[in-house]
Design an enzyme around this catalytic site. Structure first.
Site, PDB file in Angstrom:
ATOM      1  N   GLY A  93       1.987  -2.928  -5.744  1.00 53.59           N
ATOM      2  CA  GLY A  93       2.967  -4.008  -5.776  1.00 53.59           C
ATOM      3  C   GLY A  93       3.627  -4.080  -7.132  1.00 53.59           C
ATOM      4  O   GLY A  93       3.489  -3.177  -7.969  1.00 53.59           O
ATOM      5  N   ASP A 120       4.658 -13.247  -5.741  1.00 56.53           N
ATOM      6  CA  ASP A 120       4.685 -12.348  -4.591  1.00 56.53           C
ATOM      7  C   ASP A 120       4.048 -13.023  -3.376  1.00 56.53           C
ATOM      8  O   ASP A 120       3.250 -12.429  -2.660  1.00 56.53           O
ATOM      9  CB  ASP A 120       3.954 -11.043  -4.924  1.00 56.53           C
ATOM     10  CG  ASP A 120       4.333  -9.909  -3.986  1.00 56.53           C
ATOM     11  OD1 ASP A 120       5.385 -10.006  -3.320  1.00 56.53           O
ATOM     12  OD2 ASP A 120       3.571  -8.928  -3.914  1.00 56.53           O
ATOM     13  N   VAL A 145      -3.596  -1.756  -6.259  1.00 56.94           N
ATOM     14  CA  VAL A 145      -4.751  -2.493  -5.766  1.00 56.94           C
ATOM     15  C   VAL A 145      -5.695  -1.516  -5.071  1.00 56.94           C
ATOM     16  O   VAL A 145      -5.260  -0.700  -4.251  1.00 56.94           O
ATOM     17  CB  VAL A 145      -4.322  -3.612  -4.793  1.00 56.94           C
ATOM     18  CG1 VAL A 145      -5.523  -4.403  -4.315  1.00 56.94           C
ATOM     19  CG2 VAL A 145      -3.308  -4.535  -5.461  1.00 56.94           C
TER      20      VAL A 145
END
Length: 171
Positions: free
Chosen positions: A29, A162, A34
């Site tokens: 992201g 986000d 992640v």
């Protein structure tokens, strides 16, 4: 957020970040990559965690801004506890494969995202904007829970940046 399936091997899978071994790439992201990982406690005891990793680059503009935001917000995230937020256990920095990374170790929660949950619980309720996947009562319940978590973040002067159904986990 970009996901990675069976493409080229990720050099961070298998890497060690403090007491966490990275096991699987999950997504990428705006604030890093992640991964799924295992956090070890002494001998053989461990727990499954999520680890968000940001590579330190010495560029200008957006990269430097991301790093400054990370340095300001991650300590606040680790200090924030709220039942509607993923727990951030700790953060740190590590040099892996001659690159400098910052990371935050977070609670791993199994459950559908709000996006998947809404699709699973579609009631076929039509309104002027299309078909809604949740009843109004259920949607309002979820919005209240999300708002309470966001309020806790804002109390620590952290902005999520986000917030979207695919980033919200229904536990």
């Amino acid at each position: 957020m970009r996901s990675q399936e069976d493409t080229e091997p990720d050099p961070l899978v298998g890497a060690q970040f403090g007491d966490v071994r990275v096991t699987k790439f999950l997504a990428e992201g705006g604030m890093g990559r992640v991964y799924l990982g295992d956090q070890f406690f002494g001998g053989t005891s461990s727990r499954r965690v999520v680890i968000k990793i940001l590579e330190r680059s010495h560029g200008r503009g957006g990269e430097e801004l991301r790093w400054r935001l990370w340095e300001r917000e991650v300590p606040a995230l680790v200090a924030t506890t709220h039942p509607n937020l993923v727990r951030c256990y700790r953060s740190g920095e590590e040099k892996v494969h001659d690159k400098h990374y910052a990371y935050v170790v977070m609670e791993y929660i199994q459950g559908p995202t709000l996006e998947a949950y809404a699709e699973q619980h579609a009631h076929g309720m039509w309104h002027r904007y299309g078909c809604s996947g949740l009843s109004i009562r259920e949607a309002l319940r979820i919005v209240a829970l999300v708002a309470a978590g966001i309020r806790a973040l804002h109390g620590e002067e952290v902005v999520h940046r986000d917030l979207k159904p695919e980033n919200l986990i229904i536990d």
